[in-house]
Scaffold this active site. Structure first.
Site, PDB file in Angstrom:
ATOM      1  N   ASP A  27      27.881 107.765  68.579  1.00 39.48           N
ATOM      2  CA  ASP A  27      28.963 108.616  69.104  1.00 39.48           C
ATOM      3  C   ASP A  27      30.012 107.776  69.828  1.00 39.48           C
ATOM      4  O   ASP A  27      29.710 106.731  70.394  1.00 39.48           O
ATOM      5  CB  ASP A  27      28.356 109.661  70.058  1.00 39.48           C
ATOM      6  CG  ASP A  27      29.297 110.840  70.291  1.00 39.48           C
ATOM      7  OD1 ASP A  27      30.283 110.977  69.549  1.00 39.48           O
ATOM      8  OD2 ASP A  27      29.033 111.619  71.224  1.00 39.48           O
ATOM      9  N   HIS A  44      36.451 105.380  63.325  1.00 42.29           N
ATOM     10  CA  HIS A  44      35.343 105.500  62.367  1.00 42.29           C
ATOM     11  C   HIS A  44      35.196 104.215  61.548  1.00 42.29           C
ATOM     12  O   HIS A  44      34.088 103.788  61.236  1.00 42.29           O
ATOM     13  CB  HIS A  44      35.573 106.697  61.443  1.00 42.29           C
ATOM     14  CG  HIS A  44      35.594 108.014  62.172  1.00 42.29           C
ATOM     15  ND1 HIS A  44      34.636 108.353  63.105  1.00 42.29           N
ATOM     16  CD2 HIS A  44      36.466 109.057  62.122  1.00 42.29           C
ATOM     17  CE1 HIS A  44      34.922 109.568  63.587  1.00 42.29           C
ATOM     18  NE2 HIS A  44      36.021 110.003  63.016  1.00 42.29           N
ATOM     19  N   LEU A 138      12.855  97.288  55.900  1.00 42.08           N
ATOM     20  CA  LEU A 138      13.399  98.308  56.800  1.00 42.08           C
ATOM     21  C   LEU A 138      13.758  99.561  55.996  1.00 42.08           C
ATOM     22  O   LEU A 138      14.376  99.461  54.937  1.00 42.08           O
ATOM     23  CB  LEU A 138      14.664  97.776  57.488  1.00 42.08           C
ATOM     24  CG  LEU A 138      15.406  98.761  58.399  1.00 42.08           C
ATOM     25  CD1 LEU A 138      14.621  99.029  59.690  1.00 42.08           C
ATOM     26  CD2 LEU A 138      16.814  98.247  58.741  1.00 42.08           C
TER      27      LEU A 138
HETATM   28  C1  IPE Z   1      27.000 114.014  67.007  1.00 42.29           C
HETATM   29  O1  IPE Z   1      28.198 113.659  67.588  1.00 42.29           O
HETATM   30  C2  IPE Z   1      27.064 113.797  65.521  1.00 42.29           C
HETATM   31  C3  IPE Z   1      27.139 112.408  65.094  1.00 42.29           C
HETATM   32  C4  IPE Z   1      27.067 111.366  65.861  1.00 42.29           C
HETATM   33  C5  IPE Z   1      27.280 112.211  63.693  1.00 42.29           C
HETATM   34  P1  IPE Z   1      29.333 114.742  67.905  1.00 42.29           P
HETATM   35  O2  IPE Z   1      30.444 113.993  68.520  1.00 42.29           O
HETATM   36  O3  IPE Z   1      29.635 115.522  66.687  1.00 42.29           O
HETATM   37  O4  IPE Z   1      28.588 115.690  68.937  1.00 42.29           O
HETATM   38  P2  IPE Z   1      29.187 116.603  70.090  1.00 42.29           P
HETATM   39  O5  IPE Z   1      30.222 117.452  69.447  1.00 42.29           O
HETATM   40  O6  IPE Z   1      29.755 115.703  71.113  1.00 42.29           O
HETATM   41  O7  IPE Z   1      27.998 117.345  70.598  1.00 42.29           O
HETATM   42  C1  IPE Z   2      30.992 109.772  66.193  1.00 41.00           C
HETATM   43  O1  IPE Z   2      32.188 109.605  66.888  1.00 41.00           O
HETATM   44  C2  IPE Z   2      31.198 109.878  64.705  1.00 41.00           C
HETATM   45  C3  IPE Z   2      31.034 111.231  64.177  1.00 41.00           C
HETATM   46  C4  IPE Z   2      30.614 112.256  64.837  1.00 41.00           C
HETATM   47  C5  IPE Z   2      31.371 111.428  62.786  1.00 41.00           C
HETATM   48  P1  IPE Z   2      33.120 110.839  67.276  1.00 41.00           P
HETATM   49  O2  IPE Z   2      34.078 111.055  66.172  1.00 41.00           O
HETATM   50  O3  IPE Z   2      32.298 112.004  67.649  1.00 41.00           O
HETATM   51  O4  IPE Z   2      33.860 110.240  68.537  1.00 41.00           O
HETATM   52  P2  IPE Z   2      34.196 110.975  69.910  1.00 41.00           P
HETATM   53  O5  IPE Z   2      32.935 111.624  70.394  1.00 41.00           O
HETATM   54  O6  IPE Z   2      35.258 111.983  69.591  1.00 41.00           O
HETATM   55  O7  IPE Z   2      34.677 109.889  70.814  1.00 41.00           O
HETATM   56 MG    MG Z   3      31.504 112.622  69.408  1.00 43.27          MG
END
Ligand code: IPE
Ligand code: IPE
Ligand code: MG
Length: 249
Positions: A27, A44, A138
């Site tokens: 995240d 990303h 792995l």
């Molecule tokens: C969880 O992250 C999903 C992934 C890391 C793929 P999100 O960014 O979507 O989760 P919330 O919205 O903060 O709970």
């Molecule tokens: C995690 O990073 C990747 C996915 C959930 C696809 P985010 O896109 O959720 O990044 P933040 O949480 O907005 O910083």
């Molecule tokens: Mg996120």
């Protein structure tokens, strides 16, 4: 694979048991991009590079299973442009990494509702799974279009079908049998769950499987997460007293 072992890696090898299975909620890509004045897809893209780091770290540490949360069931509600960018990155990751992952003995599996993927993404997923099958060092599971509640409901339906068809006795609906219908049936439950970017929640990830996982939340944003951060998480894990509801001697 030529980087010398770090002091942390040495320490964790000496220190104790390596978690067999590590799960990571990757995240913070969006915040990483925003901090740099970039658009979310740039975060990303940087996040895809961090996946390579995590895989290398897991290989060096001798972890058996690495399960990464890449795209959730709920993430389908993001703007279409962001979804498109993520799917393009998935295909790019597969095209770039499949050969190296196979060379390193990594078996890749994608877990989730893959029927929702566009045909080209679905083909790429099938391609990397076929290309890396049988790797013995792995197991790399990438959760994609994944939601834990959907996974649990799917497992319940599949068990119910077996009961309905007379293939399974109702008394045989046990925790162990239930787990055989989860995407993760082939692997032990995660010992360690890592979440980056400081968020203290599970966001519908592996709800069944993390019942007794140790949790490690780091403020590091996913694109900045490197193998040293993985070793740090393992060192933290090694300091825990895992009781599983019992008392320690
Ligand atoms: C969880 O992250 C999903 C992934 C890391 C793929 P999100 O960014 O979507 O989760 P919330 O919205 O903060 O709970
Ligand atoms: C995690 O990073 C990747 C996915 C959930 C696809 P985010 O896109 O959720 O990044 P933040 O949480 O907005 O910083
Ligand atoms: Mg996120």
């Amino acid at each position: 694979m030529s980087t010398p072992p770090s002091a942390r890696l040495e320490a964790l090898r000496l220190h104790g048991a390596i978690p067999r299975h590590i799960a990571i909620i990757m995240d913070g890509n969006g915040r990483w991009a925003r901090e740099r004045g970039l658009a979310r897809p740039a975060g990303h893209q940087a996040g895809a590079r961090a996946v390579r780091e995590a895989v290398e770290g897991a290989l060096h540490a001798g972890v058996e299973v690495l399960t990464l949360f890449a795209f959730s069931h709920e993430n389908w509600q993001r703007p279409q442009a962001e979804i498109d960018a993520l799917m393009a990155l998935l295909e790019e990751y597969i095209a770039k990494e499949a050969a190296e992952l196979r060379r390193e003995g990594v078996t890749v599996r994608m877990l989730g509702d893959l029927d929702r993927l566009a045909p080209s993404a679905r083909e790429a997923v099938d391609r990397i799974e076929a290309h890396t099958a049988g790797g013995a060092r792995l197991a790399l599971n990438i959760c994609l279009s994944y939601g834990a509640r959907a996974e649990i409901v799917r497992a319940a339906r599949r068990l119910a079908e077996r009961v309905r068809d007379g293939a399974l006795d109702l008394d045989a609906v046990t925790e162990a049998n239930f787990a055989t219908e989860l995407y993760t049936a082939a692997w032990p439950d995660p010992d360690l769950l890592v979440r980056t970017s400081g968020e203290m929640r599970l966001s519908n990830f592996l709800l069944w499987q993390v019942a007794y996982a140790e949790l490690h939340v780091t403020p590091v944003l996913w694109p900045d997460f490197g193998r040293e951060d993985l070793y740090e998480a393992i060192l933290d894990f090694q300091g825990r007293d895992r009781r599983f509801g019992r008392v320690t001697a």
